[in-house]
Design an enzyme around this catalytic site. Structure first.
Site, PDB file in Angstrom:
ATOM      1  CG  HIS A 204      -6.134   2.519   5.127  1.00 58.20           C
ATOM      2  ND1 HIS A 204      -5.453   3.095   5.597  1.00 58.20           N
ATOM      3  CD2 HIS A 204      -4.794   1.740   5.246  1.00 58.20           C
ATOM      4  CE1 HIS A 204      -4.566   3.334   6.102  1.00 58.20           C
ATOM      5  NE2 HIS A 204      -4.077   1.826   5.700  1.00 58.20           N
TER       6      HIS A 204
ATOM      7  CB  SER B  78       4.964  -0.898  12.118  1.00 58.76           C
ATOM      8  OG  SER B  78       4.286   0.398  13.109  1.00 58.76           O
TER       9      SER B  78
ATOM     10  CE  LYS C 122      -0.231   3.636   5.085  1.00 58.53           C
ATOM     11  NZ  LYS C 122      -0.217   3.858   5.850  1.00 58.53           N
TER      12      LYS C 122
ATOM     13  CG  ASN D  71      -1.762   1.329   1.569  1.00 62.50           C
ATOM     14  OD1 ASN D  71      -2.043   2.183   0.329  1.00 62.50           O
ATOM     15  ND2 ASN D  71      -2.499   1.406   2.411  1.00 62.50           N
TER      16      ASN D  71
ATOM     17  N   GLY E   4       2.323   2.793  11.492  1.00 64.04           N
ATOM     18  CA  GLY E   4       3.574   3.912  11.264  1.00 64.04           C
ATOM     19  C   GLY E   4       4.251   4.061  12.181  1.00 64.04           C
TER      20      GLY E   4
ATOM     21  CD  GLU F 207      -3.510  -1.897   7.738  1.00 67.72           C
ATOM     22  OE1 GLU F 207      -2.864  -1.996   7.187  1.00 67.72           O
ATOM     23  OE2 GLU F 207      -4.215  -0.621   7.059  1.00 67.72           O
TER      24      GLU F 207
ATOM     25  CD  GLU G  35      -2.948   6.167   6.241  1.00 65.47           C
ATOM     26  OE1 GLU G  35      -2.687   5.748   5.507  1.00 65.47           O
ATOM     27  OE2 GLU G  35      -2.392   5.172   7.361  1.00 65.47           O
TER      28      GLU G  35
END
Ligand code: PGA
Length: 254
Positions: free
Chosen positions: A94, A212, A11, A9, A170, A164, A96
């Site tokens: 996702h 991560s 992003k 991904n 991150g 996730e 985000e």
């Protein structure tokens, strides 16, 4: 049994088409070595088309898709459009995107849109934080039950569930989820699926982990986390780092 899967991904990266093309080529060259895993690369929409000639080493993924096929939806890209340029996998929900306002209901519509085109949705779920009263478990149950409401067993099995936890995204491998906790969570997800679809579907459903993932934690998570692969963000922006994760998954057993 389905192969383990590793999804890149990217992003909102990189900022130039030339860099994206090079990264795509570098990753597919490395991915070609592996026979036991399925590799998916999900770049930003703009880098998806012509830039990437058909290759056999990796499938194309998108990071989101709007429901519907065509129509009056300014700024949106539909699953149908993505399918027509060779995309086979689409990330939906996702964290985000949830963070900028996507609700469980909206995500459920997008999930249906992907399934309608017979592509594989990658449904992301995950709690923002852990609370002592285990409210995060009902939060996850809501995410799953709303997304899958009215969805057939066949379509659930076509969906890849990416667990996730937001607090682990991150960060560094040391701050990611540990394999023991991941095991508990994948069992929990299977329990929710059992209540919705029965044991057989729950045991066959593909659950992957994201947050991560690096070479250093991939092996333990894969061996002990009861998962079928990874959704990799930062670690997929460097072909060498991504290759190291792929090599661990190729060797690892579920
Ligand atoms: P990360 O991102 O690997 O950079 O933690 C994972 C994700 O958000 O999908």
């Amino acid at each position: 049994m389905a192969k383990n899967i590793v999804i890149a991904n990217w992003k909102m990266n990189p900022d130039k088409s030339s860099i994206a093309q090079k990264l795509f080529q570098d990753i597919t060259k490395k991915a070609a070595k592996y026979k036991k895993i399925e590799v998916v690369i999900a770049p930003p929409y703009i880098f998806l088309p012509a830039a990437f000639k058909k290759n056999k080493a990796a499938s194309l993924g998108a990071q989101d898709a709007f429901w519907g096929e065509t129509g009056s939806s300014t700024g949106e890209i539909s699953s149908r459009m993505l399918k027509n340029i060779g995309v086979s996998h689409v990330i939906v929900g996702h964290s985000e995107r949830r963070a900028i306002g996507e609700s469980n209901e909206l995500i459920a519509k997008k999930l249906r849109g992907v399934l309608k085109e017979d592509m594989a949705p990658i449904l992301c779920i995950g709690e923002r934080e852990r609370d002592g009263g285990a409210k995060y478990l009902s939060f996850l149950t809501d995410q799953l039950t709303t997304a899958f409401f009215g969805i057939s067993k066949k379509d659930v099995l076509q969906t890849i569930i990416a667990y996730e936890p937001i607090w682990a995204i991150g960060k560094s491998a040391q701050e990611a989820m540990d394999a023991h906790k991941l095991y508990e969570m994948t069992i929990f997800i299977q329990k929710v699926l059992t209540s919705l679809y029965g044991r057989e579907v729950a045991s066959k459903a593909r659950i992957i982990y994201g947050g991560s993932v690096e070479e250093s934690n991939a092996e333990n998570l894969l061996k002990n986390g009861n998962i079928s692969g990874f959704l990799v963000g930062r670690g997929s922006l460097d072909a060498q780092s991504f290759d190291e994760i792929l090599s661990v998954v190729e060797k690892g057993k579920k």
